[in-house]
Design an enzyme around this catalytic site. Sequence first.
Site, PDB file in Angstrom:
ATOM      1  N   SER A 137       3.708   3.985  18.487  1.00 48.19           N
ATOM      2  CA  SER A 137       5.254   3.913  18.243  1.00 48.19           C
ATOM      3  C   SER A 137       5.541   3.277  16.890  1.00 48.19           C
ATOM      4  O   SER A 137       4.736   2.173  16.861  1.00 48.19           O
ATOM      5  CB  SER A 137       6.148   3.360  19.234  1.00 48.19           C
ATOM      6  OG  SER A 137       7.505   3.347  18.764  1.00 48.19           O
ATOM      7  N   TYR A 150       8.842  -3.273  25.426  1.00 43.78           N
ATOM      8  CA  TYR A 150       8.224  -2.056  25.136  1.00 43.78           C
ATOM      9  C   TYR A 150       7.314  -1.794  23.403  1.00 43.78           C
ATOM     10  O   TYR A 150       6.403  -1.364  23.476  1.00 43.78           O
ATOM     11  CB  TYR A 150       9.353  -0.949  24.922  1.00 43.78           C
ATOM     12  CG  TYR A 150       8.985   0.452  24.319  1.00 43.78           C
ATOM     13  CD1 TYR A 150       8.364   1.131  25.103  1.00 43.78           C
ATOM     14  CD2 TYR A 150       9.332   0.830  23.035  1.00 43.78           C
ATOM     15  CE1 TYR A 150       7.904   2.805  24.781  1.00 43.78           C
ATOM     16  CE2 TYR A 150       8.948   2.093  22.580  1.00 43.78           C
ATOM     17  CZ  TYR A 150       8.296   2.971  23.459  1.00 43.78           C
ATOM     18  OH  TYR A 150       8.005   4.220  22.955  1.00 43.78           O
TER      19      TYR A 150
END
Length: 279
Positions: A137, A150
């Site tokens: 990501s 995350y």
Amino acid sequence: MSDKKIVLVTGCAKGGIGYEYCKAFAEQNCHVVASDISQRMDDLLELQEQQIETLELDVLSDISVSSAVKAIILKHGKIDVLINNAGIGSTGPLAELSLDEIKKAYEINTLGQLRMVQHVMPSMASRRSGVIVNVGSVVGKVPTPWAGSYCASKAAVHSISHTLRLELKPFGVNVVLVIPGAIRSSLGSHNTGSLSHYDWKLYKDFSDAIAERARASQVGKSTDASLFARHVVNKVLSPKPPKQIVFGHMTSLFAILSFSPLWVRDLFFTKRFGVDKKV
């Protein structure tokens, strides 16, 4: 053994990017095995109508992963491409988010990918061929407030992928790190839904800002998941897959932030996610 490329995709529930990966690979005449946990297998029924094979697989379980990989190799003789897509969001301030929730993000997003690699690699190594695609990501490179667990789990994916790329090279196996930007999928609704379990204490005045971060990737000009999946699939199936695929809304902004002084990055995220509130 099939002449078609055999592609295994994890985390394929409807509404997610994995679901779109499956359709995009099938469009390229690959034989796709779509997998997910038992509770979500009903989400894969429509994929079966498109001649996509479905299989129960839990990336948290050595037994489940081993059984699934052996079944595919027994049936098809090989796995050409592994798409390590299974993952969860994790939203909340690190000083208050439960360690169990943080651990869960690591176990699925990071260790789940590595577990898949370890079970798929013996077959790929024996054939001196294969592509492993790990999904990271943009926040794995530039972490944001309210999603530290995350971001950290994806940063670990980046580190693991860069190491694997070198370590698996002697066996003829390519490792591709996918770095999505803001991609429209079911992740935002899942993130927002998980916040209902929390009654913040230290951060109760920041509840709205935390909720805003949970849905941040799903608003505005987020890239359509099917468009993103097709772009990735085309790159992965090329004769020489790239080491990284960076694509999607906000990737340019995060690239700029990654090279900016920390005070610039801090100022941007402070304003964007309401960290400037006085308590």
